[in-house]
Design an enzyme around this catalytic site. Structure first.
Site, PDB file in Angstrom:
ATOM      1  N   CYS A 138       5.619  19.967  71.400  1.00 32.20           N
ATOM      2  CA  CYS A 138       7.061  19.717  71.328  1.00 32.20           C
ATOM      3  C   CYS A 138       7.718  20.627  70.460  1.00 32.20           C
ATOM      4  CB  CYS A 138       7.190  17.939  70.580  1.00 32.20           C
ATOM      5  SG  CYS A 138       8.738  17.712  70.388  1.00 32.20           S
ATOM      6  N   CYS A 141      10.556  19.332  68.388  1.00 36.26           N
ATOM      7  CA  CYS A 141      10.072  18.848  66.873  1.00 36.26           C
ATOM      8  C   CYS A 141       9.764  20.065  66.065  1.00 36.26           C
ATOM      9  CB  CYS A 141       8.839  17.954  67.090  1.00 36.26           C
ATOM     10  SG  CYS A 141       8.685  16.797  68.661  1.00 36.26           S
ATOM     11  N   ASP A 142       8.943  20.909  66.390  1.00 35.86           N
ATOM     12  CA  ASP A 142       8.423  22.231  65.547  1.00 35.86           C
ATOM     13  C   ASP A 142       8.813  23.448  65.740  1.00 35.86           C
ATOM     14  OD1 ASP A 142       6.720  19.915  64.923  1.00 35.86           O
ATOM     15  OD2 ASP A 142       5.442  20.209  66.574  1.00 35.86           O
TER      16      ASP A 142
END
Ligand code: NDP
Length: 318
Positions: A138, A141-142
């Site tokens: 992701c 997300c990261d």
């Protein structure tokens, strides 16, 4: 919670924007829904940070907060929750029978499936253990953690190319590793990728091993399937962009799915091929895969379940 084998009007399997919205509508309609929410309630958004594209939040909202708010809103109208996974379901006759991993069994007049989809991994040694230590599926997300770092993305579809483009906001360079010599991603996405000076494509190449030390991922061992050459590529991050798998295994083939395992719904409705069973969110949507479209389809599924129950009630009272 009452766990005797009474027949419930609506059982929702899976949480996340689709499940929570279905629960909101079903509970406000007085159907007293039970949500069997799994062991990581909230779905994919609980692993994201800032969500900027969910309407109603001008400054954005953190994914886990959005999910917590959605759940709280459903509790106000009497939705019940069970932290369990459905391991078995019998859809051959109504009421449908559901069995959970904690041994609880339920009967339901209608079932709404909102179990979502999970990112696919390559199946390499240590891949799963390194999630959060350099491996991610992701970018949204990261990506933030890779400011001025080197990252590699694997895949050749829209997911991989979108991730690669997104990661260029942070990383110093993004290597896009693909096993073929052409992408299957859409033309506009390819154009964007080829124009991005921070993306370098590594064609005909497969990742064979992830190397790491105590700080996390350090390099990838890759194999060129045209030249047979094997090389090591230093990297700080390794992002998977090889697609998603709908979470439908527990259905054991009882519902019609497409070639990729996504539940088939009928036209613009969330109806499956089994009367009384509805599907919403990513488990039936390989195309939009957005929180807002999942929430919208959750609303539709609850309304269809409500109308289905009304029609059944009218039939029995003729
Ligand atoms: P796809 O199935 O389209 O692509 C998966 C990619 O990963 C392919 O290039 C495939 O390679 C590669 N791949 C799969 N398995 C492996 C493996 N074991 N090793 C190496 N490479 C592998 O999945 P996507 O998630 O990209 O897209 C799914 C759907 O969602 C599509 O319809 C897409 O258009 C849509 N989507 C749309 C977006 C948008 O419009 N913004 C964003 C993301 C997705 P190969 O080509 O060799 O098969």
């Amino acid at each position: 919670m009452d766990t005797t084998l009474n027949t419930r009007q609506v059982i929702i399997i899976g949480s996340g924007p689709a499940g929570y919205t279905a629960a909101l509508y079903a509970s406000r309609a007085g159907l007293n829904p039970l949500v069997i929410e799994g062991h990581e309630p909230g779905g994919q958004l609980t692993t994201t940070t800032d969500v900027e594209n969910f309407p109603g939040f001008p400054e954005g909202v953190m994914g886990p907060d959005l999910m917590a708010h959605m759940k709280k809103q459903t509790l106000r109208f009497g939705t019940e929750y069970l932290a369990a996974k459905v391991t078995d379901i019998d859809l051959s006759k109504r009421p449908f029978k559901l069995t959970c991993d904690n041994g609880h069994e339920f009967l339901a007049e209608t079932v709404i499936i909102s179990t979502g989809a999970s990112a696919k991994y390559l199946g390499l040694k240590n891949e799963m253990e390194l999630i959060g230590k350099g491996v991610s599926a992701c970018a949204t997300c990261d990506g933030f953690f890779y400011r001025n770092k080197i990252v590699h993305v694997v895949g050749g579809g829209d997911t991989a190319l979108e991730e690669a483009n997104f990661l260029t906001r942070f990383a110093s360079i993004v290597y896009l590793v693909h096993r073929k010599d052409h992408f299957r991603a859409s033309k506009p996405m390819q154009d964007r990728t080829f124009k991005n000076p921070k993306i370098q494509v590594i064609w005909n190449t497969e990742v064979k091993e992830i190397l790491f030390d105590e700080t996390g991922v350090t390099s990838l061992r890759v194999h060129n399937n045209k030249t047979n050459e094997e090389t090591f590529r230093p990297t700080d991050g390794f992002f998977l962009g090889i697609g998603h798998e709908p979470n439908t295994k527990f259905l054991k083939g009882q519902i019609t799915v497409d070639d990729h395992g996504y539940i088939k719904t009928e036209g613009t409705h969330p109806d499956t091929n089994i009367p009384g069973v509805f599907a919403c969110g990513d488990v039936q949507d390989p195309y939009y895969r957005q929180a807002i479209s999942a929430a919208g389809s959750g609303c539709q599924a609850a309304i269809r379940a409500e109308r289905f129950l009304e029609a059944e009630h009218d039939k029995t009272n003729l």
